[in-house]
Design a protein around this motif. Structure first.
Motif, short mmCIF file in Angstrom:
data_model
loop_
_atom_site.label_atom_id
_atom_site.label_comp_id
_atom_site.label_asym_id
_atom_site.label_seq_id
_atom_site.Cartn_x
_atom_site.Cartn_y
_atom_site.Cartn_z
N LEU A 172 0.82 -1.21 0.00
CA LEU A 172 0.00 0.00 0.00
C LEU A 172 0.85 1.26 0.00
O LEU A 172 0.41 2.32 0.43
N GLY A 173 2.08 1.16 -0.51
CA GLY A 173 2.98 2.30 -0.53
C GLY A 173 2.52 3.43 -1.43
O GLY A 173 3.03 4.55 -1.34
N GLY A 174 1.56 3.17 -2.30
CA GLY A 174 1.05 4.20 -3.20
C GLY A 174 0.11 5.18 -2.53
O GLY A 174 -0.27 6.20 -3.12
N PHE A 175 -0.30 4.89 -1.30
CA PHE A 175 -1.20 5.77 -0.56
C PHE A 175 -0.37 6.73 0.31
O PHE A 175 0.58 6.32 0.97
N GLU A 176 -0.76 8.00 0.30
CA GLU A 176 -0.08 9.00 1.13
C GLU A 176 -1.00 9.38 2.29
O GLU A 176 -2.11 9.86 2.08
N ASN A 177 -0.54 9.14 3.50
CA ASN A 177 -1.33 9.51 4.67
C ASN A 177 -0.41 10.07 5.75
O ASN A 177 0.81 9.98 5.66
N ARG A 178 -1.01 10.65 6.77
CA ARG A 178 -0.26 11.17 7.92
C ARG A 178 -1.02 10.78 9.18
O ARG A 178 -2.23 10.98 9.27
N ARG A 179 -0.29 10.23 10.14
CA ARG A 179 -0.92 9.81 11.39
C ARG A 179 -0.09 10.31 12.57
O ARG A 179 1.14 10.31 12.51
N SER A 180 -0.78 10.71 13.62
CA SER A 180 -0.10 11.11 14.85
C SER A 180 0.08 9.91 15.77
O SER A 180 -0.80 9.05 15.87
N PHE A 181 1.22 9.90 16.43
CA PHE A 181 1.53 8.88 17.43
C PHE A 181 1.92 9.58 18.72
O PHE A 181 2.16 10.79 18.74
N LEU A 182 2.00 8.81 19.80
CA LEU A 182 2.41 9.37 21.09
C LEU A 182 3.34 8.38 21.78
O LEU A 182 2.94 7.27 22.13
N SER A 183 4.58 8.79 21.97
CA SER A 183 5.53 7.92 22.68
C SER A 183 5.26 7.99 24.17
O SER A 183 4.87 9.04 24.71
N ILE A 184 5.46 6.89 24.85
CA ILE A 184 5.22 6.84 26.29
C ILE A 184 6.15 7.80 27.03
O ILE A 184 5.80 8.35 28.08
N GLN A 185 7.33 8.06 26.46
CA GLN A 185 8.27 8.99 27.09
C GLN A 185 7.69 10.40 27.13
O GLN A 185 7.78 11.09 28.16
N ASN A 186 7.09 10.84 26.03
CA ASN A 186 6.48 12.17 26.01
C ASN A 186 5.26 12.25 26.91
O ASN A 186 5.01 13.27 27.55
N LEU A 187 4.49 11.17 26.95
CA LEU A 187 3.32 11.15 27.82
C LEU A 187 3.74 11.28 29.29
O LEU A 187 3.16 12.07 30.05
N ASN A 188 4.74 10.51 29.69
CA ASN A 188 5.24 10.59 31.08
C ASN A 188 5.72 12.01 31.40
O ASN A 188 5.47 12.54 32.50
N TYR A 189 6.42 12.61 30.46
CA TYR A 189 6.94 13.97 30.65
C TYR A 189 5.79 14.95 30.89
O TYR A 189 5.87 15.80 31.80
N ILE A 190 4.72 14.84 30.12
CA ILE A 190 3.59 15.75 30.25
C ILE A 190 2.92 15.60 31.62
O ILE A 190 2.60 16.60 32.29
N ILE A 191 2.71 14.36 32.04
CA ILE A 191 2.08 14.13 33.35
C ILE A 191 2.95 14.66 34.47
O ILE A 191 2.46 15.27 35.44
N GLU A 192 4.26 14.46 34.36
CA GLU A 192 5.19 14.99 35.37
C GLU A 192 5.05 16.51 35.49
O GLU A 192 4.98 17.06 36.60
N LYS A 193 5.01 17.20 34.35
CA LYS A 193 4.93 18.65 34.36
C LYS A 193 3.61 19.14 34.95
O LYS A 193 3.57 20.12 35.69
N ILE A 194 2.52 18.46 34.63
CA ILE A 194 1.22 18.84 35.18
C ILE A 194 1.22 18.72 36.70
O ILE A 194 0.72 19.61 37.41
N LEU A 195 1.75 17.62 37.20
CA LEU A 195 1.76 17.39 38.64
C LEU A 195 2.67 18.37 39.38
O LEU A 195 2.38 18.78 40.51
N ALA A 196 3.76 18.76 38.73
CA ALA A 196 4.76 19.57 39.40
C ALA A 196 4.48 21.07 39.35
O ALA A 196 5.02 21.83 40.16
N ASP A 197 3.63 21.51 38.43
CA ASP A 197 3.42 22.94 38.22
C ASP A 197 1.95 23.31 38.43
O ASP A 197 1.10 23.02 37.59
N GLN A 198 1.68 23.98 39.53
CA GLN A 198 0.31 24.39 39.84
C GLN A 198 -0.19 25.52 38.96
O GLN A 198 -1.39 25.84 38.96
N ASN A 199 0.70 26.14 38.21
CA ASN A 199 0.30 27.25 37.35
C ASN A 199 -0.31 26.79 36.02
O ASN A 199 -0.85 27.60 35.27
N ILE A 200 -0.22 25.48 35.75
CA ILE A 200 -0.82 24.95 34.53
C ILE A 200 -2.32 24.80 34.76
O ILE A 200 -2.76 24.17 35.72
N SER A 201 -3.08 25.40 33.88
CA SER A 201 -4.54 25.39 34.04
C SER A 201 -5.11 24.04 33.63
O SER A 201 -4.67 23.43 32.65
#
Length: 300
Positions: A172-201
């Motif tokens: 199926l290489g003739g099809f052009e598409n774009r998909r978003s992914f999420l690495s567990i490393q980035n997810l962990n980073y985001i949760i850490e920042k949310i927990l650590a910073d009370q200024n994040i709404s």
């Protein structure tokens, strides 16, 4: 207030990565919480609600089960949170609570129109949480991740890698598409920042890596991780669509629905969460995160 972080679904893929990460970062005292037993909560730093009924790709589940678990259990836990002295409630929803397919880029402003019981139950939970006025000092985060991957993940990426590893050409290489992914490393980073910073709404946040990838790029990364060269057959897309239409009538492995799943685009914007965190880029690139995941398949 004590420093406890209560996590439901801690034995799942996300939980089994997030729990040791938070312990390593010494963000708080991580406590696994089972919803199969009566729950009593008084004080703490946060509840991270990961537990839920996952999307059944075979469509063999009773639709009501999704609402009983994804909405019912979430409501019960959130009601306890509101009455407690716990500061934050982080609910893991899904981009599928908004849209099963995407034209353009999925943002938080798009009106949700989920089509499956899974997505509808997640959206029902979101609506309940958002519809409650929080006591002063509390925050609610509704997290909508796209496809999460990382070492230990046994999903569709692993199945695709096994095909690439065997040297089977991807037709199926003739099809052009774009998909978003999420690495567990980035997810962990985001949760850490949310927990650590009370200024994040608090609020609703789509979560994805910075750059979407095409399926062809994913296959090339898999081949690179395996020390080989990607085999992509760029057959004319109209020919493939004709074969898929025949597959609809003859019940072949390749049919129109399966072709759509393999070739459609699903791009998710992460601009809102990056703005909240005051960063320009997440720490791990899409390519780097995917290479880490694929190399874990190879080593295992």
């Amino acid at each position: 207030m004590n420093n406890s972080i209560f996590i439901t679904g801690s034995s799942g893929f996300v939980g089994s990565n997030l729990v040791p990460f938070l312990k390593l970062k010494k963000i708080g005292d991580v406590v696994s919480l089972s919803l199969r037993e009566p729950v009593t909560l008084h004080s703490g730093q946060a509840i991270i609600h990961l537990a839920g009924k996952a999307h059944d790709l075979k469509n063999s589940s009773n639709p009501q089960e999704y609402f009983d678990v994804n909405f019912g259990k979430t409501k019960e836990l959130f009601d306890l949170f509101v009455k407690s002295d716990i500061r934050d409630f982080i609910y893991f929803s899904s981009v599928k609570s908004v849209a099963d397919s995407v034209k353009g880029v999925l943002t938080e402003e798009i009106v949700p129109t989920p089509l499956t019981p899974y997505g509808q139950s997640k959206q029902q939970a979101e609506s309940y949480l958002s519809g409650n006025k929080l006591p002063l000092g509390k925050r609610l985060f509704i997290i909508r991740p796209c496809m999460i991957h990382g070492p230990g993940n046994k999903g569709n990426l692993n199945l695709l890698y096994k095909i690439v590893k065997k040297g089977i050409p991807y037709p199926l290489g003739g099809f052009e598409n774009r998909r978003s992914f999420l690495s567990i490393q980035n997810l962990n980073y985001i949760i850490e920042k949310i927990l650590a910073d009370q200024n994040i709404s608090g609020g609703i946040y789509n979560i994805a890596d910075d750059e979407p990838l095409s399926t062809n790029e994913v296959i090339e990364i898999m081949a690179e991780a395996n020390g080989s060269k990607a085999k992509l057959w760029r057959i004319n897309s109209r020919i493939i669509e004709t074969i898929a239409a025949i597959g609809d009538r003859l019940h072949l492995p390749l049919n129109s629905e399966r072709l759509k799943k393999l070739t459609e685009s699903y791009v998710v914007s992460n601009n809102k969460i990056k703005h909240a965190l005051k960063i320009e880029n997440l720490p791990i690139s899409s390519r780097e995160g995917l290479l880490t995941t694929i190399r874990s398949f190879r080593s295992s």
